[in-house]
Design a protein around this motif. Sequence first.
Motif, PDB file in Angstrom:
ATOM      1  N   VAL A   1       6.722  -8.106  -5.924  1.00 29.41           N
ATOM      2  CA  VAL A   1       6.307  -7.413  -7.139  1.00 29.41           C
ATOM      3  C   VAL A   1       6.746  -5.966  -7.040  1.00 29.41           C
ATOM      4  CG1 VAL A   1       4.374  -6.668  -8.539  1.00 29.41           C
ATOM      5  CG2 VAL A   1       4.316  -8.897  -7.406  1.00 29.41           C
ATOM      6  N   ASP A   2       7.490  -5.511  -8.018  1.00 32.55           N
ATOM      7  CA  ASP A   2       7.739  -4.074  -8.011  1.00 32.55           C
ATOM      8  C   ASP A   2       7.543  -3.445  -9.370  1.00 32.55           C
ATOM      9  OD1 ASP A   2      11.306  -4.354  -7.463  1.00 32.55           O
ATOM     10  OD2 ASP A   2      10.162  -4.429  -9.312  1.00 32.55           O
TER      11      ASP A   2
ATOM     12  N   PRO B   1       8.372  -0.671  -4.759  1.00 28.29           N
ATOM     13  CA  PRO B   1       7.447  -1.759  -4.499  1.00 28.29           C
ATOM     14  C   PRO B   1       6.046  -1.425  -4.977  1.00 28.29           C
ATOM     15  CG  PRO B   1       7.856  -0.518  -2.508  1.00 28.29           C
ATOM     16  CD  PRO B   1       8.802   0.012  -3.532  1.00 28.29           C
ATOM     17  N   PHE B   2       5.359  -2.443  -5.346  1.00 27.76           N
ATOM     18  CA  PHE B   2       3.976  -2.300  -5.763  1.00 27.76           C
ATOM     19  C   PHE B   2       3.100  -2.350  -4.530  1.00 27.76           C
ATOM     20  CE2 PHE B   2       0.222  -5.021  -6.827  1.00 27.76           C
ATOM     21  CZ  PHE B   2      -0.552  -3.992  -7.312  1.00 27.76           C
ATOM     22  N   GLY B   3       2.559  -1.233  -4.170  1.00 24.58           N
ATOM     23  CA  GLY B   3       1.711  -1.193  -2.985  1.00 24.58           C
ATOM     24  C   GLY B   3       0.314  -1.647  -3.322  1.00 24.58           C
ATOM     25  N   SER B   4      -0.253  -2.462  -2.455  1.00 19.89           N
ATOM     26  CA  SER B   4      -1.554  -3.014  -2.792  1.00 19.89           C
ATOM     27  C   SER B   4      -2.666  -2.003  -2.556  1.00 19.89           C
ATOM     28  CB  SER B   4      -1.817  -4.270  -1.977  1.00 19.89           C
ATOM     29  OG  SER B   4      -1.828  -3.924  -0.615  1.00 19.89           O
ATOM     30  N   ASP B   5      -2.290  -0.835  -2.085  1.00 22.10           N
ATOM     31  CA  ASP B   5      -3.324   0.165  -1.854  1.00 22.10           C
ATOM     32  C   ASP B   5      -3.660   0.927  -3.129  1.00 22.10           C
ATOM     33  OD1 ASP B   5      -0.687   0.978  -1.721  1.00 22.10           O
ATOM     34  OD2 ASP B   5      -1.252   2.905  -0.856  1.00 22.10           O
ATOM     35  N   ALA B   6      -2.773   0.820  -4.086  1.00 26.53           N
ATOM     36  CA  ALA B   6      -3.009   1.567  -5.306  1.00 26.53           C
ATOM     37  C   ALA B   6      -4.256   1.050  -6.003  1.00 26.53           C
ATOM     38  CB  ALA B   6      -1.807   1.452  -6.231  1.00 26.53           C
ATOM     39  N   ARG B   7      -4.998   1.965  -6.552  1.00 25.07           N
ATOM     40  CA  ARG B   7      -6.219   1.601  -7.252  1.00 25.07           C
ATOM     41  C   ARG B   7      -5.871   0.721  -8.434  1.00 25.07           C
ATOM     42  NH1 ARG B   7     -10.360   4.941  -6.319  1.00 25.07           N
ATOM     43  NH2 ARG B   7      -8.776   6.481  -5.823  1.00 25.07           N
ATOM     44  N   SER B   8      -4.904   1.136  -9.177  1.00 23.36           N
ATOM     45  CA  SER B   8      -4.478   0.348 -10.323  1.00 23.36           C
ATOM     46  C   SER B   8      -2.970   0.479 -10.429  1.00 23.36           C
ATOM     47  CB  SER B   8      -5.134   0.860 -11.592  1.00 23.36           C
ATOM     48  OG  SER B   8      -4.590   2.106 -11.938  1.00 23.36           O
ATOM     49  N   LEU B   9      -2.403  -0.300 -11.290  1.00 25.25           N
ATOM     50  CA  LEU B   9      -0.967  -0.208 -11.488  1.00 25.25           C
ATOM     51  C   LEU B   9      -0.608   1.168 -12.013  1.00 25.25           C
ATOM     52  CD1 LEU B   9      -0.200  -3.671 -13.046  1.00 25.25           C
ATOM     53  CD2 LEU B   9       0.376  -2.854 -10.781  1.00 25.25           C
ATOM     54  N   GLN B  10      -1.383   1.614 -12.975  1.00 22.94           N
ATOM     55  CA  GLN B  10      -1.218   2.951 -13.530  1.00 22.94           C
ATOM     56  C   GLN B  10      -1.049   4.002 -12.460  1.00 22.94           C
ATOM     57  OE1 GLN B  10      -1.302   4.574 -16.391  1.00 22.94           O
ATOM     58  NE2 GLN B  10      -1.866   2.978 -17.850  1.00 22.94           N
TER      59      GLN B  10
ATOM     60  N   ARG C   1       5.749  11.329  -6.582  1.00 23.84           N
ATOM     61  CA  ARG C   1       6.190  11.621  -5.220  1.00 23.84           C
ATOM     62  C   ARG C   1       7.710  11.593  -5.134  1.00 23.84           C
ATOM     63  NH1 ARG C   1       3.042   7.840  -2.352  1.00 23.84           N
ATOM     64  NH2 ARG C   1       4.799   6.490  -2.805  1.00 23.84           N
TER      65      ARG C   1
ATOM     66  N   ILE D   1       7.027  -5.143 -12.997  1.00 26.75           N
ATOM     67  CA  ILE D   1       6.103  -4.660 -14.013  1.00 26.75           C
ATOM     68  C   ILE D   1       6.640  -3.320 -14.475  1.00 26.75           C
ATOM     69  CG2 ILE D   1       3.713  -4.142 -14.552  1.00 26.75           C
ATOM     70  CD1 ILE D   1       2.906  -5.781 -12.170  1.00 26.75           C
TER      71      ILE D   1
END
Lengths: 348, 348
Positions: B49-50, B78-87, B96, B127
């Motif tokens: 997922v990115d 990449p979509f890091g799973s640490d992010a609170r939300s996708l936003q 960054r 996404i």
Amino acid sequence: MTNRKAHRTSADHASSPQDAPLPAPLPNANAPLQPPSRSGELAERNVLVDLVAVVVAVSHDEPRVLTLDDGASLPAGPFGSDARSLQTGLRDWVERQTHHPLGYVEQLYTFADRDRTGADGQRVMSISYLALTREQVERRAQAEGTWSSWYACFPWEDWRDGQPAVVREVLAPALTQWAAAAPSAMAREQRRRRASAAFGLDGAPWHDEMVLQRYELLHEARLTPESLRNVPEAERPAVIAPGRAMTGDHRRILATGVARLRGKIKYRPVVFELMPETFTLLDLQKAVEALAGRRTHKQNFRRLVEQQELVEETSEMSTTRVGRPARLFRFREEVLLERAIAGTKPAG
Amino acid sequence: MTNRKAHRTSADHASSPQDAPLPAPLPNANAPLQPPSRSGELAERNVLVDLVAVVVAVSHDEPRVLTLDDGASLPAGPFGSDARSLQTGLRDWVERQTHHPLGYVEQLYTFADRDRTGADGQRVMSISYLALTREQVERRAQAEGTWSSWYACFPWEDWRDGQPAVVREVLAPALTQWAAAAPSAMAREQRRRRASAAFGLDGAPWHDEMVLQRYELLHEARLTPESLRNVPEAERPAVIAPGRAMTGDHRRILATGVARLRGKIKYRPVVFELMPETFTLLDLQKAVEALAGRRTHKQNFRRLVEQQELVEETSEMSTTRVGRPARLFRFREEVLLERAIAGTKPAG
DNA sequence: CCGAATTATACTCATTCGGAGCATATAAAT
DNA sequence: ATTTATATGCTCCGAATGAGTATAATTCGG
């Protein structure tokens, strides 16, 4: 009747007003994607992806949604990697599960907040879809799931008989109290304004498509059961908003779907996906009113539909119970090609 | 100037006209999701997922998009799973990477067709997001990526100087030929109609928001380089549409973003996310025209903006090069609370 | 068989809104 | 002083929209 099924409309990127139907899938976009530049880390592989469908039909003047578990959840299932596309994956899966052929399908939103976790604490990402169909009564026996009016979940959304009592008697006072409970004067003012705009308080107009904002506002004000799941008994507010809650964030997903559909019928002729082959103009009007949750001026509705040439006469008349019999009309499928505009707009 | 940054607008579910800003994140939706009913199989875990961002700014009367690799791709990661939300994941990551603070952010679409495969043949799900910002000239030095006009990718979309020559001289004939090459008479007629509606041929009006449909039509007609990647040399058509191609399906994602933004500025005051703190009405008009790709009637534009009270006067005047100096205006942030409607509509 | 009730359908009127143009004001450039 | 370019105010017209009136064709209850 079956002709309609062959004419599957689908607009995957359906948020812009003018998407024409794409009869054929796009050929060859299948060059390997470059690994994204500067992607230092590896992508997350441990994400569960599933599909959630908001399947809508209209029957007996009510907008219905396909639900499982006695109305507690939306049909959802894993995203299989064998599916050609998300569209078809969803379509196949829903049709297999429910025996309902889907008409128009459009992607709604991808939910992936951190707090969405599955059984084993794993992160769950849900790709939600809106699908329109006609409730096939004769297939009900073999079909799974039940149809329920979406107003069971959102009683405050039905303004067909004027402002619902719930709004005036429950929500308005509760929201006023919520606004007053804000820490600063500015925050209070801000909350008051948001509540007024969303729920049409203080003389503000009612906007039927603001379904999601209203739900989220109630959520934020902790007036929904969903928002109270981790709140200890003692801290719970006195009132909660009426309306059936759902599993996880399914009610939010439903709100997203309702909002999208209400917005869409105003500028795209999607209502016809929910209508039988032939119908009277009153049938059509009732369907639009059911979806929009508000009444429309009869004569003006007719004028709009006819001058936009959305329908064509048939030779038949309705076998009406009472009153003058009405002519049966048929959707002019050509408009999907001819125009990109037009819809069936209720007062707004 | 910095005040604006604090006022981050974001509408994650932003497809309905009336989303009010949600200042605070929703509290507690974090009850564990039930595993979806009847999910027999396990969900697919092997999906990359990115996130892909369409970051837009306006400068020098051109709508710009942040690109990498010399304009060949959109920023993606990449979509890091640490992010609170996708936003927030997207926001953090883009900021960054590019040192550009983002303003308004909204989800566009999730792409996951089977033919989207990564380096090791794995399925890639993207996404995509639309993000609005102001091009910070002073930060360019440290920023990565370059800004390029989106008309470099879609030359046919710029109608500010009337119908572009490309449309008349290249695309119209090519599309006519494509239509004529359809197997059946009905298919020919259908193709002709779709081409006319999308590109404003045969007297049909031009709809600026149909960006995606136009791109996909060209794709289907094999007039884009992207559509020819797996087509042997011999079978390639004589002409291809001008305009810079991009990696994978990034140009399609860009088209999705442009379409969404063009649709949105008509009913929501999002242009102001792209404007400096103060601006003249002509500046504003030029920005809208750049985005919409078409001219607007000056006096009517002013009337619209003023009667909707989107802006308020400042005491200052522009230090104009020539002509009568214009008053500088400032966006009335209050409208985001007051109203849910309103936008800045060019001719449509 | 008659009139009341009910629905369908045609037509009118007033207001608003959007597109287009005209006129005048205020500056710089020549 | 004249030209040129922009800013800004105002009018006009036609299309779209909201709301109401009038008439037609049925069923139903006596």
